[in-house]
Design a protein around this motif. Structure first.
Motif, PDB file in Angstrom:
ATOM      1  N   ARG A 464      44.898  34.285  52.935  1.00 45.65           N
ATOM      2  CA  ARG A 464      42.731  34.069  51.938  1.00 45.65           C
ATOM      3  C   ARG A 464      42.031  35.563  52.343  1.00 45.65           C
ATOM      4  O   ARG A 464      41.145  35.780  51.893  1.00 45.65           O
ATOM      5  CB  ARG A 464      42.332  33.376  53.120  1.00 45.65           C
ATOM      6  CG  ARG A 464      42.312  31.268  52.786  1.00 45.65           C
ATOM      7  CD  ARG A 464      41.316  30.626  53.606  1.00 45.65           C
ATOM      8  NE  ARG A 464      40.140  31.390  53.709  1.00 45.65           N
ATOM      9  CZ  ARG A 464      39.350  30.255  54.539  1.00 45.65           C
ATOM     10  NH1 ARG A 464      39.483  29.241  55.241  1.00 45.65           N
ATOM     11  NH2 ARG A 464      37.517  30.521  54.226  1.00 45.65           N
ATOM     12  N   GLU A 466      43.697  38.632  51.875  1.00 47.34           N
ATOM     13  CA  GLU A 466      44.095  38.731  50.812  1.00 47.34           C
ATOM     14  C   GLU A 466      43.250  37.792  49.609  1.00 47.34           C
ATOM     15  O   GLU A 466      42.969  39.263  48.651  1.00 47.34           O
ATOM     16  CB  GLU A 466      45.355  39.205  50.759  1.00 47.34           C
ATOM     17  CG  GLU A 466      46.584  39.135  51.628  1.00 47.34           C
ATOM     18  CD  GLU A 466      47.676  39.666  51.047  1.00 47.34           C
ATOM     19  OE1 GLU A 466      48.126  38.494  50.608  1.00 47.34           O
ATOM     20  OE2 GLU A 466      48.479  39.897  51.740  1.00 47.34           O
ATOM     21  N   GLN A 467      42.958  37.816  49.610  1.00 45.21           N
ATOM     22  CA  GLN A 467      42.341  37.235  48.126  1.00 45.21           C
ATOM     23  C   GLN A 467      40.624  37.891  48.358  1.00 45.21           C
ATOM     24  O   GLN A 467      39.543  37.506  47.421  1.00 45.21           O
ATOM     25  CB  GLN A 467      42.158  35.939  47.945  1.00 45.21           C
ATOM     26  CG  GLN A 467      43.674  35.277  47.473  1.00 45.21           C
ATOM     27  CD  GLN A 467      43.871  33.957  47.850  1.00 45.21           C
ATOM     28  OE1 GLN A 467      42.673  32.635  48.022  1.00 45.21           O
ATOM     29  NE2 GLN A 467      44.781  33.107  47.427  1.00 45.21           N
ATOM     30  N   GLU A 468      40.240  37.278  49.501  1.00 42.96           N
ATOM     31  CA  GLU A 468      38.973  37.774  49.768  1.00 42.96           C
ATOM     32  C   GLU A 468      37.887  38.815  50.275  1.00 42.96           C
ATOM     33  O   GLU A 468      37.299  39.529  50.213  1.00 42.96           O
ATOM     34  CB  GLU A 468      37.844  36.890  50.823  1.00 42.96           C
ATOM     35  CG  GLU A 468      38.371  34.534  50.318  1.00 42.96           C
ATOM     36  CD  GLU A 468      37.694  34.177  51.800  1.00 42.96           C
ATOM     37  OE1 GLU A 468      37.195  34.385  52.044  1.00 42.96           O
ATOM     38  OE2 GLU A 468      38.446  32.568  51.390  1.00 42.96           O
TER      39      GLU A 468
END
Length: 468
Positions: A464, A466-468
Motif C-alpha cells: 500500500r 508503494e501504491q499510494e
C-alpha cells in the motif's frame, strides 16, 4: 538552614496541601464524598405513621368500580384534619373517583394489596383550578389527581395502585397544548403575576397524577402508579422526601416517573420504573422565573433502582435555579432505555449543574450511554448554564447504538471538570464526542470495544505504501 525553620515548615505545608488536593482529585477519591452523602441520609427522615386508623368504607366508599368515592375521601380527609392526623385504610376493591383527592397534613393514605384508585376523565371535575406548575412555570391549572399544598407529614403507602386511566382522557390533550405551553412560557418571561396565569376550562395543560407542592416530611412507598395524564409524581418545592419501593406502568406522553423540582433532601430507592418518558427527571424551574426563584434542587440520592423507559436519570432541561449534590449508585436496567445519564440545558436556562456522582450503574442496549449537552434543542441565548464537577465511576453498558460518551458545552461556557473512571461501553457507533469542554479526565475508560496489541508490519502494508 535549621531543621524546623519557618521557611522549611511553610514548604512542607505547601507540599502536603498539594498532595492532599491531588489525592482528592484522583479518580479513586472523588466519586462519593462520604460525609456529604451521609449528611443527606441524616437529613431525610420518613414521617412517623399515625396511630389512629380510619377505614374509607366507613365514609361511604364502595370498591365496586362504579360508585363515585370522591365524597367519601373528602369526608375522610376532614375527619383526619379534625383528629390531628390519621391513617386512612383503603381495602381491596376498585374505587372510582370523579375528581381529585386533596390531602391534608398528618395523613397516611394506606392502599392495601388489591386496592385500586382510578379517576374519571371529565375535566370539569378537576376544577376549580389550584396553584400548580407546568414544565417549570408556576400557574393555576386543573387539579392534579392527588394534590397536596403546603402540608407536612404526608404518606401514601401500601401494595395497592393509583391509576389515572388517562389514555382516553386528559392524555389526548398532548396534541392540543402547544398554544397554552407557549402562553405559559410568555408569562414566565414577562414576569406576569402568578395569580393572573389561569389555565382552567378552555385550556389544555394536562394535570399531574400526584403533585406535592411546598410539602415537608413525605413518604411514598410500595404503591403502583399507572396511566398518568402527565408527570406521575411531581415533588415541587418540597423537602425531606422518601420514595421507596414504588412501581410504575405509565405509557402516555410525558409520563415521567419522579420529578423533584425546587426540592431538597430526597431519597429515591428500590424503585421499579416502567415509563414512556424519563424515569427520574430532576428540575429546578424554567428560565427567568427559575433564576428569580433561586431555589436549587439539591441533596438527592437515587439508589438500588431498576430503570426502564426513555431515560434513566435526567437533570434538566428546566433547571434554572440550579441542581447540585446528586448521587446515583448501585442501579440496574430492567428493560429498554434510550439514554442512561442525560444532563441537558440550553442558553435560555442559566443556573448550574454540579456535584453529580454516578457510581455502579449497569445499562443494556441504549441509544446514548452518557450524554451532557448545553445546547438542548439548539435554542436560546444569553444565559448559558455552568455544568461542572460531574463524577462517574463503574459504569457498564452493553451497547450504545449512537454514542457512548457525549460532552457538549457551549462556545462561551464550556462544560468542565468531568471525571470518568472504570467505564466500559462494550460497543458504540461513536465512542467519544467532546465539544467546548475542558478538564475532562478519563481513567480506565473503554467506549466501543477493547483494542489489543498493535499488529506488526505486513507485506500488504508495504504494498500500500508503494501504491499510494
Amino acid at each position: 538552614m535549621k531543621k524546623n525553620s519557618p521557611t522549611l515548615l511553610a514548604i512542607l505545608i505547601i507540599i502536603t496541601t498539594v498532595v492532599l488536593l491531588l489525592m482528592y482529585r484522583s479518580p479513586n477519591n472523588i466519586y462519593r464524598p462520604d460525609e456529604k452523602y451521609r449528611a443527606i441520609l441524616r437529613a431525610v427522615k420518613a414521617p412517623v405513621l399515625p396511630e389512629k386508623t380510619l377505614s374509607i368504607l366507613d365514609f361511604g366508599a364502595l370498591g365496586d368500580s362504579v360508585t363515585d368515592c370522591r365524597p367519601a375521601f373528602e369526608k375522610a380527609m376532614q375527619a383526619c384534619r379534625e383528629l390531628g392526623g390519621a391513617r386512612i385504610v383503603v381495602p381491596r376493591g376498585k374505587y372510582f373517583l370523579d375528581g381529585p383527592i386533596h390531602l391534608v397534613s398528618n395523613v397516611c393514605l394506606d392502599l392495601r394489596e388489591g386496592a385500586e384508585l382510578f379517576f374519571g376523565s371529565n375535566p370539569r371535575s378537576y376544577l376549580p383550578v389550584v396553584r400548580s406548575s407546568w414544565e417549570g412555570t408556576f400557574l393555576y391549572n386543573y387539579s392534579p389527581f392527588i394534590y397536596g399544598y403546603q402540608l407536612k407529614n404526608i404518606s401514601i403507602i401500601g401494595k395497592g395502585s393509583i391509576d389515572g386511566r388517562a389514555a382516553e382522557g386528559f392524555a389526548e390533550w398532548a396534541d392540543l397544548d402547544d398554544d397554552d405551553q407557549a402562553l405559559s412560557r410568555e408569562m414566565n418571561y414577562a414576569g406576569t403575576p402568578v395569580e393572573e396565569r389561569i389555565f382552567g376550562e378552555g385550556h389544555f395543560l394536562r394535570p399531574q397524577l400526584i403533585q406535592l407542592f411546598e410539602c415537608k416530611n413525605v413518604l411514598i412507598e410500595d404503591v403502583m402508579l399507572k396511566d398518568s395524564p402527565f408527570w406521575c409524581l411531581h415533588l415541587l418545592k418540597s423537602e425531606n422526601i422518601t420514595v421507596r419501593g414504588i412501581r410504575f406502568s405509565a405509557f402516555n406522553k410525558n409520563n415521567d416517573g419522579i420529578d423533584p423540582e425546587y426540592s431538597r433532601n430526597v431519597l429515591i430507592e428500590n424503585v421499579q420504573f416502567n415509563n414512556s418518558d424519563d424515569n427520574v427527571a430532576i428540575k429546578a424551574g424554567r428560565d427567568y422565573e427559575g433564576r428569580k426563584t433561586n431555589t436549587p434542587s439539591e441533596n438527592i440520592i437515587i439508589r438500588h433502582c431498576r430503570f426502564k423507559g426513555l431515560h434513566a436519570v435526567v437533570i434538566g432541561s428546566e433547571m434554572s435555579s440550579g441542581v447540585r449534590n446528586v448521587f446515583v449508585h448501585d442501579c440496574d436496567h430492567g428493560g429498554y432505555l434510550k439514554r442512561g445519564i442525560y444532563l441537558k440545558s440550553n442558553p435560555d436556562r442559566g443556573g448550574y449543574i454540579r456535584d453529580v456522582y454516578i457510581n455502579n450503574l449497569n445499562l443494556g442496549t441504549v441509544e446514548d450511554c452518557f450524554f451532557i449537552t448545553s445546547n438542548y434543542h439548539n435554542q436560546g441565548k444569553g444565559f448559558e448554564t455552568d455544568i461542572r464537577d460531574i463524577h462517574v465511576n463503574n459504569l457498564h453498558c452493553k451497547e450504545a447504538e449512537n454514542a457512548g460518551i457525549v460532552i457538549q458545552g457551549f462556545e462561551t461556557k464550556k462544560v468542565r471538570d468531568i471525571y470518568l473512571s472504570n467505564v466500559n461501553i462494550e460497543k458504540a457507533a461513536i465512542g467519544l464526542f467532546m465539544e467546548h469542554a475542558e478538564n475532562i479526565v478519563l481513567d480506565n475508560v473503554i467506549s466501543g470495544g477493547r483494542v489489543g496489541a498493535p499488529s506488526t508490519a505486513k507485506k500488504t502494508d508495504l504494498q500500500r505504501i508503494e501504491q499510494e
